[in-house]
Design an enzyme around this catalytic site. Structure first.
Site, PDB file in Angstrom:
ATOM      1  N   HIS A  77       7.942   8.264   4.468  1.00 49.65           N
ATOM      2  CA  HIS A  77       6.731   9.086   4.597  1.00 49.65           C
ATOM      3  C   HIS A  77       6.953  10.531   4.159  1.00 49.65           C
ATOM      4  O   HIS A  77       6.032  11.339   4.207  1.00 49.65           O
ATOM      5  CB  HIS A  77       6.139   9.041   6.010  1.00 49.65           C
ATOM      6  CG  HIS A  77       5.580   7.708   6.389  1.00 49.65           C
ATOM      7  ND1 HIS A  77       4.519   7.562   7.266  1.00 49.65           N
ATOM      8  CD2 HIS A  77       5.910   6.444   6.011  1.00 49.65           C
ATOM      9  CE1 HIS A  77       4.245   6.273   7.405  1.00 49.65           C
ATOM     10  NE2 HIS A  77       5.086   5.577   6.648  1.00 49.65           N
ATOM     11  N   ASP A 100       0.806  -1.224   0.000  1.00 53.29           N
ATOM     12  CA  ASP A 100       0.000   0.000   0.000  1.00 53.29           C
ATOM     13  C   ASP A 100       0.839   1.273   0.000  1.00 53.29           C
ATOM     14  O   ASP A 100       1.978   1.301   0.471  1.00 53.29           O
ATOM     15  CB  ASP A 100      -0.980   0.023   1.170  1.00 53.29           C
ATOM     16  CG  ASP A 100      -0.313  -0.235   2.521  1.00 53.29           C
ATOM     17  OD1 ASP A 100       0.694  -0.974   2.565  1.00 53.29           O
ATOM     18  OD2 ASP A 100      -0.786   0.307   3.533  1.00 53.29           O
ATOM     19  N   GLU A 125      -0.331  -2.366   5.248  1.00 56.54           N
ATOM     20  CA  GLU A 125       0.623  -2.261   6.358  1.00 56.54           C
ATOM     21  C   GLU A 125       0.503  -0.887   7.008  1.00 56.54           C
ATOM     22  O   GLU A 125       0.590  -0.764   8.237  1.00 56.54           O
ATOM     23  CB  GLU A 125       2.048  -2.504   5.858  1.00 56.54           C
ATOM     24  CG  GLU A 125       3.102  -2.508   6.960  1.00 56.54           C
ATOM     25  CD  GLU A 125       3.593  -1.124   7.345  1.00 56.54           C
ATOM     26  OE1 GLU A 125       4.006  -0.941   8.507  1.00 56.54           O
ATOM     27  OE2 GLU A 125       3.559  -0.214   6.500  1.00 56.54           O
ATOM     28  N   GLU A 126       0.321   0.156   6.186  1.00 57.01           N
ATOM     29  CA  GLU A 126       0.223   1.503   6.741  1.00 57.01           C
ATOM     30  C   GLU A 126      -1.005   1.658   7.629  1.00 57.01           C
ATOM     31  O   GLU A 126      -1.017   2.471   8.552  1.00 57.01           O
ATOM     32  CB  GLU A 126       0.169   2.536   5.607  1.00 57.01           C
ATOM     33  CG  GLU A 126       1.399   2.573   4.717  1.00 57.01           C
ATOM     34  CD  GLU A 126       2.649   3.042   5.429  1.00 57.01           C
ATOM     35  OE1 GLU A 126       2.552   3.463   6.608  1.00 57.01           O
ATOM     36  OE2 GLU A 126       3.731   2.985   4.827  1.00 57.01           O
TER      37      GLU A 126
END
Length: 403
Positions: free
Chosen positions: A375, A68, A134-135
């Site tokens: 990020h 993702d 996962e995020e």
């Protein structure tokens, strides 16, 4: 290799998808694995894809990648930069970017799947798992709850990697607690709204929220021992619609990182105590509301399995190219896959940036400040040697555990 990994990577980077929305990515993965001869199962946990390659008797090894992207507006300036947009879980239209390198993870695992398919020097069962969300913090758990290990063989070891802001061509592996636990929570503070000219007739939730934010900083500074580690971040504060209106409520969004479960419990308890006390001190009409969101468990590398994998990685990448970065405050949910299988976990970091940027870092042990972190809207790993190193690391680790 028949798979053009650089082309796959650029395509994935240009077309990121949010958590539990990785339909296009999952389709690419399933197509490639099917062409390689894997038995492919799709839709596990929503958009998860698993390929299984059985080759005689021997251990079962699981290699994992996450798929993702993030709601981040890309600012790398790359010719293959993402311009994608998506709809988040709250229905908001948001930009989407692979700002954490999951496109690297998917590409490297596809490359490793091909190399291991073409190799005849191992026996056992290889499971390659491409995980959604996962995020979000719930992708691994969703796959397990969806009967993952009823549908594919249960592994004897779980292996994986994450691209990180250190030199391409290097890997980082730490035994024991390798990544922090993470808790995300929203806090609603109720007040009594009114006119900005008459604050005495209100209970001002903005003032209450400001005091809460300030007081929360004392948890790590004054309640956690210096030898322990914790992070308490207030990432969101929302209140009000107009300058001369005192609003009826305020909302805080918190992120908590800890490297020990007892410290985690202490920090969470302190947050609730402080917020409730500040609300009472302000005369709030109702107790605060705590809404706990995603939680990442500690990522723990089993020491004996880590030592064994360390030797394999060093043999593949070269002497001195596998470093110990210590425990870091980032978080992961890969450990859920290992815990559910009762198997050891070994999870390492993959360097993804120009080694020239780290000349002083390798001498001082401190990362340079001009390397974008995960990020960041500027996060842009080198294609090479990042991909070839990532493939080599996964292949070496898998071969170490397969017969």
């Amino acid at each position: 290799m028949t798979i053009d990994l650089a082309a796959i990577y650029r395509d994935l980077h240009a077309h990121p998808e949010l958590s539990f929305q990785e339909h296009r990515t999952a389709g690419i993965v399933a197509e490639q694995l099917t062409a390689l001869g894997y038995a492919v199962t799709t839709g596990i946990g929503g958009t998860g894809v698993v390929g299984v390659l059985e080759r005689g008797t021997g251990p079962t090894v699981l290699l994992r990648a996450d798929m993702d992207g993030l709601p981040v507006q890309e600012a790398t300036g790359l010719e293959y930069a993402s311009t994608a947009r998506g709809t988040d879980a709250d229905g908001n239209d948001v930009p989407v970017m692979h700002a954490c390198g999951h496109d690297v993870h998917v590409t490297c695992l596809l490359g490793a799947a091909e190399v291991l398919t073409a190799s005849d020097d191992w026996s056992g069962t290889l499971v390659v798992l491409f995980q959604p969300a996962e995020e979000w913090g719930g992708g691994a758990e969703r796959m397990v709850e969806d009967g993952l290990y009823d549908r594919v063989p249960k592994p004897d070891v779980v292996l994986g990697q994450h691209v990180a802001p250190f030199p391409a061509g290097f890997a980082g592996l730490h035994a024991g607690v390798a990544m922090a636990a993470a808790d995300s929570l929203d806090i609603v503070l109720d007040g009594t709204g009114g006119h900005g000219s008459r604050p005495e007739t209100t209970v001002d939730p903005v003032y209450l929220a400001a005091n809460v934010v300030t007081r929360l900083q004392g948890i790590v500074a004054r309640e956690i021992a210096p030898a322990d580690s914790a992070v308490v971040t207030v990432g969101q504060l929302h209140a009000g619609t107009k300058n001369n209106i005192i609003p009826p409520s305020a909302r805080l969004g918190l992120s908590v990182r800890t490297l020990d479960d007892s410290v985690r419990d202490k920090v969470i308890a302190a947050i609730e105590r402080i917020v409730k006390a500040e609300a009472k001190a302000s005369g709030a009409p109702r107790e605060p509301e705590f809404v706990y969101l995603e939680r990442f468990p500690l990522t723990v590398n089993e020491p004996a399995a880590t030592a064994r994998t360390f030797q394999a990685l060093q043999a593949a990448l070269g002497e001195g190219r596998v470093l110990d970065p210590g425990a870091i405050s980032g978080s992961e949910d890969v450990g859920v896959l290992a815990t559910a299988a009762g198997a050891p976990l070994v999870y390492w970091f993959l360097g993804g940036f120009d080694p020239a940027m780290f000349a002083d870092a390798l001498r001082t042990g401190r990362l340079p400040e001009d390397v974008p972190s995960n990020h960041s809207p500027h996060f842009a790993p080198l294609i090479e040697p990042t991909l070839s190193t990532g493939v080599a690391a996964l292949v070496a680790a898998a071969r170490e555990w397969l017969d």
